[in-house]
Design an enzyme around this catalytic site. Structure first.
Site, short mmCIF file in Angstrom:
data_model
loop_
_atom_site.label_atom_id
_atom_site.label_comp_id
_atom_site.label_asym_id
_atom_site.label_seq_id
_atom_site.Cartn_x
_atom_site.Cartn_y
_atom_site.Cartn_z
N HIS A 127 43.51 42.62 13.00
CA HIS A 127 42.25 42.25 12.84
C HIS A 127 41.59 41.14 13.73
O HIS A 127 40.59 40.36 13.55
CB HIS A 127 42.29 41.41 11.44
N PRO A 171 32.76 29.80 3.60
CA PRO A 171 32.56 28.53 4.12
C PRO A 171 31.15 28.41 4.04
O PRO A 171 30.33 28.91 4.31
CB PRO A 171 33.24 28.81 5.62
N GLU A 172 30.98 26.90 3.61
CA GLU A 172 29.76 26.31 3.57
C GLU A 172 29.41 25.49 4.93
O GLU A 172 30.27 25.47 5.70
CB GLU A 172 29.68 25.25 2.29
N ARG A 196 38.65 40.79 6.34
CA ARG A 196 37.49 41.42 5.31
C ARG A 196 36.46 41.86 6.11
O ARG A 196 35.66 42.80 5.57
CB ARG A 196 37.19 40.41 4.26
#
Length: 299
Positions: free
Chosen positions: A105, A2-3, A124
């Site tokens: 997670h 994500p930016e 991840r």
């Protein structure tokens, strides 16, 4: 990953649930994320009140009432899920990670004094968290040497000219250099350069005069960078790759891309007629229109 607009969207979504609230209990379900979590991570946070929630580049920072700061980075697939009493789970911001949330997670859970529960889920595990004294943030390993904020008051034509003066590196590379401007990513740099009519391979120093003063295009570029980012924030970010809106629809800003990911398609500028081209710079795809973004002559 994500930016900046995606991270700012998350910050704005988390703020109502976290700002001014006390961390009654913290569940730590593993010793590490991308990096090992700080010693006594849960204990050091328990009982603390969150006095501010800010963003630095692509990092979230929660100021605590004991002078410490909780630093959070989403990595590639990190997400926060807010569960308030009597309401369904909500992911803050205008998008969610379409990989899907698997409870295995759920690595960190913040139990707030309000009764809300905020869960950090990361498939991840490329995200991370850290706790540091607030007074040391600017010199810590995460932020030392980091450049100006593109949405802050420092961004201006004068500042860009000062930072880029005399630099022969490509303009796109200079804008992506986190030591100069912090938080700008590939997507929004491509968009900003297109809207400013600047070639991505033009020398960074070309926006400044020989004496380091800003050329008119430097002022325009600074304004356009701000506009592109703010437009993306209002749209919930680009929603590329793993990101999509909570109702399963695609995000909005990606439908507003004027050049990014449009290689081989007609330029969106009225009356242009050229095709968008793609080139690779430092391993990243760059999209541009050679008609709308002519290469500046070399000095």
């Amino acid at each position: 990953m994500p930016e900046l607009p995606e991270v700012e969207t998350v910050r704005r979504g988390l703020e109502p649930a976290m700002l001014g609230e006390r961390l009654e209990r913290v569940e730590q379900n593993r010793p590490d994320l991308r990096f090992p979590l700080p010693d006594r991570f849960a204990a050091r946070l328990t009982g603390r009140r969150i006095e501010a929630l800010s963003r630095r580049a692509k990092y979230l920072i929660a100021d605590l009432d004991d002078g410490q700061a909780l630093i959070m980075h989403l990595g590639m697939s990190g997400r926060f899920v807010v569960e308030a009493p009597g309401t369904p789970p909500v992911e803050p911001g205008a998008y969610y990670n379409e990989i899907g949330r698997h409870l295995i997670h759920d690595h960190i859970v913040f139990h707030m004094g309000s009764g809300a529960r905020i869960t950090y889920n990361d498939v991840r595990r490329f995200g991370f968290m850290d706790i540091l004294p607030r007074s040391e943030l600017e010199t810590c390993r995460h932020f030392a040497g980091m450049g100006i904020e593109p949405l802050g008051n420092e961004l201006s034509g004068e500042t860009l000219a000062r930072l880029f003066a005399g630099k022969f590196a490509p303009l796109k590379a200079a804008l992506l250099d986190q030591r100069l401007v912090a938080g700008l990513g590939n997507i929004y740099v491509c968009e900003a350069l297109f809207r400013a009519g600047l070639h991505p391979e033009a020398e960074a120093g070309s926006i400044a005069t020989a004496t380091g003063r800003p050329r008119p295009v430097a002022h325009a570029l600074a304004q356009i960078i701000r506009e592109v980012l703010e437009e993306a924030i209002l749209s919930g970010g680009s929603t590329l790759r793993d990101f999509a809106h909570a109702d399963g629809s695609l995000g909005y800003f990606q439908h507003r891309f004027r050049v990014y990911d449009r290689g081989g398609q007609p330029c969106t500028a009225p009356g242009c007629g050229s095709l968008v081209k793609r080139l690779v710079q430092s391993g990243r795809s760059t999209f541009y229109c050679e008609t709308c973004q002519p290469r500046a002559p070399r000095r």
